[in-house]
Design a protein around this motif. Sequence first.
Motif, short mmCIF file in Angstrom:
data_model
loop_
_atom_site.label_atom_id
_atom_site.label_comp_id
_atom_site.label_asym_id
_atom_site.label_seq_id
_atom_site.Cartn_x
_atom_site.Cartn_y
_atom_site.Cartn_z
N SER A 183 0.83 -1.21 0.00
CA SER A 183 0.00 0.00 0.00
C SER A 183 0.87 1.26 0.00
O SER A 183 1.98 1.26 0.52
CB SER A 183 -0.91 0.01 1.23
OG SER A 183 -1.80 -1.09 1.20
N PHE A 184 0.34 2.32 -0.56
CA PHE A 184 1.03 3.61 -0.56
C PHE A 184 0.00 4.72 -0.65
O PHE A 184 -1.15 4.51 -1.06
CB PHE A 184 2.01 3.70 -1.74
CG PHE A 184 1.36 3.59 -3.09
CD1 PHE A 184 0.96 4.73 -3.77
CD2 PHE A 184 1.15 2.36 -3.68
CE1 PHE A 184 0.36 4.64 -5.03
CE2 PHE A 184 0.56 2.25 -4.93
CZ PHE A 184 0.17 3.39 -5.60
N SER A 185 0.40 5.90 -0.24
CA SER A 185 -0.47 7.06 -0.33
C SER A 185 0.36 8.31 -0.61
O SER A 185 1.54 8.38 -0.25
CB SER A 185 -1.28 7.24 0.96
OG SER A 185 -0.42 7.53 2.04
N VAL A 186 -0.26 9.28 -1.25
CA VAL A 186 0.42 10.53 -1.59
C VAL A 186 -0.58 11.67 -1.39
O VAL A 186 -1.79 11.48 -1.42
CB VAL A 186 0.92 10.55 -3.05
CG1 VAL A 186 1.96 9.48 -3.28
CG2 VAL A 186 -0.23 10.40 -4.02
N THR A 187 -0.07 12.85 -1.18
CA THR A 187 -0.89 14.05 -1.12
C THR A 187 -0.79 14.78 -2.45
O THR A 187 0.30 15.17 -2.87
CB THR A 187 -0.45 14.97 0.02
OG1 THR A 187 -0.60 14.29 1.27
CG2 THR A 187 -1.29 16.24 0.05
N VAL A 188 -1.92 14.92 -3.10
CA VAL A 188 -1.97 15.65 -4.37
C VAL A 188 -2.34 17.09 -4.04
O VAL A 188 -3.39 17.35 -3.45
CB VAL A 188 -3.01 15.03 -5.32
CG1 VAL A 188 -3.08 15.83 -6.62
CG2 VAL A 188 -2.67 13.59 -5.60
N SER A 189 -1.50 18.02 -4.42
CA SER A 189 -1.73 19.44 -4.10
C SER A 189 -1.80 20.27 -5.38
O SER A 189 -1.59 19.76 -6.48
CB SER A 189 -0.62 19.96 -3.19
OG SER A 189 0.64 19.80 -3.79
N GLY A 190 -2.09 21.56 -5.20
CA GLY A 190 -2.18 22.46 -6.34
C GLY A 190 -3.46 22.28 -7.13
O GLY A 190 -3.53 22.67 -8.31
N LEU A 191 -4.49 21.72 -6.52
CA LEU A 191 -5.76 21.50 -7.19
C LEU A 191 -6.58 22.79 -7.25
O LEU A 191 -6.35 23.73 -6.47
CB LEU A 191 -6.55 20.40 -6.47
CG LEU A 191 -5.83 19.06 -6.31
CD1 LEU A 191 -6.71 18.08 -5.54
CD2 LEU A 191 -5.43 18.48 -7.67
N THR A 192 -7.54 22.83 -8.14
CA THR A 192 -8.41 23.98 -8.29
C THR A 192 -9.74 23.71 -7.58
O THR A 192 -10.37 22.67 -7.81
CB THR A 192 -8.66 24.28 -9.79
OG1 THR A 192 -7.41 24.49 -10.44
CG2 THR A 192 -9.55 25.51 -9.95
#
Length: 202
Positions: A183-192
């Motif tokens: 398993s892995f997770s990431v934070t996606v940023s810079g969204l509108t």
Amino acid sequence: MKWLKYILFLILISQIGGCELYWDLPKLATVETNAPSDILDVTARLNGNVEEDGGATVSERGFCYNKSPKPTIEQNKVRSGNGTGIFISNISGLTSNTTYYVRAYAINKAGISYGNEVSFQTASIATITTNNVSSISQSSAVCGGNISNSGGLTITSRGICFNTSSNPTILNSKVTSGTGVGSFSVTVSGLTSGTTYYVKAF
């Protein structure tokens, strides 16, 4: 005059009769199939060697392959030049997790010769699922996935790809998260804010 021609003919016959006339007919070329390399899910590299040409020029050489033993050039075939020596060919369009049989071949005036048969198995595609998105804010979200099966090969990169259109790929926006299975997770940023995004683990 006729008797003179007859005497000359007898002399010629006697001279030919004293000579040994022979010639070597060409033989089939000697070809070897070496172990394939760089085997992936749908591609592989085939290796062969024309050791001897059999006394006649090798006009064509290459590989034949199939899902059944003893493949011939009437089935799947890839050409790889001519002459003697080592040769290779890259093949594609294979089926993942499948056994293939390969024989190198060479063609000269004597006919078609086949090398020894070797087999290889293509890799499986990795098994991966996309986790539910959490911690959604105006400009970021936490996304993740789980790789339960590597497909028999090392996972060299994994992560999340996303886009404002459905079915995103790594050619769109992506965030990587290490290597290997699990398993892995990431934070996606810079969204509108106020925008719908589509996410897939890769």
